[in-house]
Design an enzyme around this catalytic site. Structure first.
Site, PDB file in Angstrom:
ATOM      1  N   GLU A  20       0.829  -1.203   0.000  1.00 13.24           N
ATOM      2  CA  GLU A  20       0.000   0.000   0.000  1.00 13.24           C
ATOM      3  C   GLU A  20       0.865   1.256   0.000  1.00 13.24           C
ATOM      4  O   GLU A  20       0.591   2.214  -0.731  1.00 13.24           O
ATOM      5  CB  GLU A  20      -0.926  -0.009   1.222  1.00 13.24           C
ATOM      6  CG  GLU A  20      -2.037  -1.037   1.138  1.00 13.24           C
ATOM      7  CD  GLU A  20      -2.812  -1.174   2.436  1.00 13.24           C
ATOM      8  OE1 GLU A  20      -3.966  -1.613   2.379  1.00 13.24           O
ATOM      9  OE2 GLU A  20      -2.265  -0.851   3.510  1.00 13.24           O
ATOM     10  N   LYS A  32     -12.504   6.237  12.668  1.00 14.41           N
ATOM     11  CA  LYS A  32     -11.065   6.132  12.417  1.00 14.41           C
ATOM     12  C   LYS A  32     -10.333   7.442  12.686  1.00 14.41           C
ATOM     13  O   LYS A  32      -9.101   7.481  12.620  1.00 14.41           O
ATOM     14  CB  LYS A  32     -10.821   5.696  10.970  1.00 14.41           C
ATOM     15  CG  LYS A  32     -11.505   4.397  10.575  1.00 14.41           C
ATOM     16  CD  LYS A  32     -10.994   3.216  11.372  1.00 14.41           C
ATOM     17  CE  LYS A  32     -11.739   1.941  11.031  1.00 14.41           C
ATOM     18  NZ  LYS A  32     -11.573   1.514   9.652  1.00 14.41           N
TER      19      LYS A  32
END
Length: 237
Positions: A112, A130
């Protein structure tokens, strides 16, 4: 999209759709890993199949993302063929007010980070849970390690003040193995005051391939929220 009345699923779908709408024809896109990003991949595929998007190719950040892209008809390429991307879409496990991230809940943070850092624009898709004031508040920091170095790396991380735990598999015996064939150590730090410095310090430990701190990489955060029982998307730029 799958029909559902679950507000959390609806929120993830809306965020994924909002990210997918930013994809244009004639572009190369990074395809991230995670439940919210999965909806973005699905919606990108639907736009390609209807002809709304043309000449779009993706670079997957994990085997899971590759499987989803093929399932939904998103053509793929690799970093052997291209050297940059127009856009990357990926999730995160934590986001601080400076748009720094902790990623790696899916043990794909190494690939990623490579893909996301090569994109002209990196969009992060998350739900409001988050968002944190400081990284490490709710999520452990993943560190990918080559197998022979697990013990010395654990000792080095503990000298930095971290509490370590070798990530074990779910529905499989033994530890989690990354797409690169390595292991993941999850680390709890009481306070991550300087994410940039910690990112570099951990990566300098012999045997560490990459850690889940993403500092100064994200350009736009798309945050899913439930307001009055309905999904909404908020932008943080």
């Amino acid at each position: 999209m799958t029909v559902t009345n679950d507000p959390v699923v609806l929120m993830k779908q809306e965020v994924g759709k909002a990210a997918a709408q930013r994809v244009h024809s004639d572009t190369i896109i990074g395809l991230g890993t995670g439940s919210t990003t999965a909806y973005a991949i699905q919606y990108i595929g639907e736009r390609i199949q209807t002809g709304e998007l043309k000449n779009v190719v993706g670079v997957p950040t994990s085997f899971g993302a590759e499987v989803l892209a093929r399932k939904y008809g998103v053509p793929l390429t690799t970093l052997d063929v291209i050297d940059k991307m127009d856009l990357a879409i990926d999730g995160a496990d934590e986001v601080d007010p400076q748009k720094n991230l902790i990623k790696g809940g899916g043990a794909a943070h190494t690939r990623e980070k490579i893909v996301d850092s090569l994109a002209d624009v990196f969009i992060v898709v998350v739900d409001s849970g988050k968002l944190v004031d400081k990284l490490g508040s709710t999520f452990l920091l993943p560190v990918e390690v080559i197998p022979m170095a697990v013990t010395p790396v654990i000792k080095a991380l503990e000298k930095l003040g971290g509490k370590t735990d070798l990530r074990m598999g779910v529905k499989k015996a033994g530890p989690v193995v990354t797409d690169q064939g390595n292991l993941v150590i999850d680390v709890k730090f009481d306070n991550i005051e300087d994410p940039a410095n910690l990112e570099k310090t951990i990566n300098n430990i012999p045997g560490v391939l990459e850690n889940g701190l993403f500092v100064g990489v994200a350009d736009l955060i798309l945050v899913g929220e439930i307001i009055d029982g309905k999904p909404r998307v908020r932008e943080i730029s």
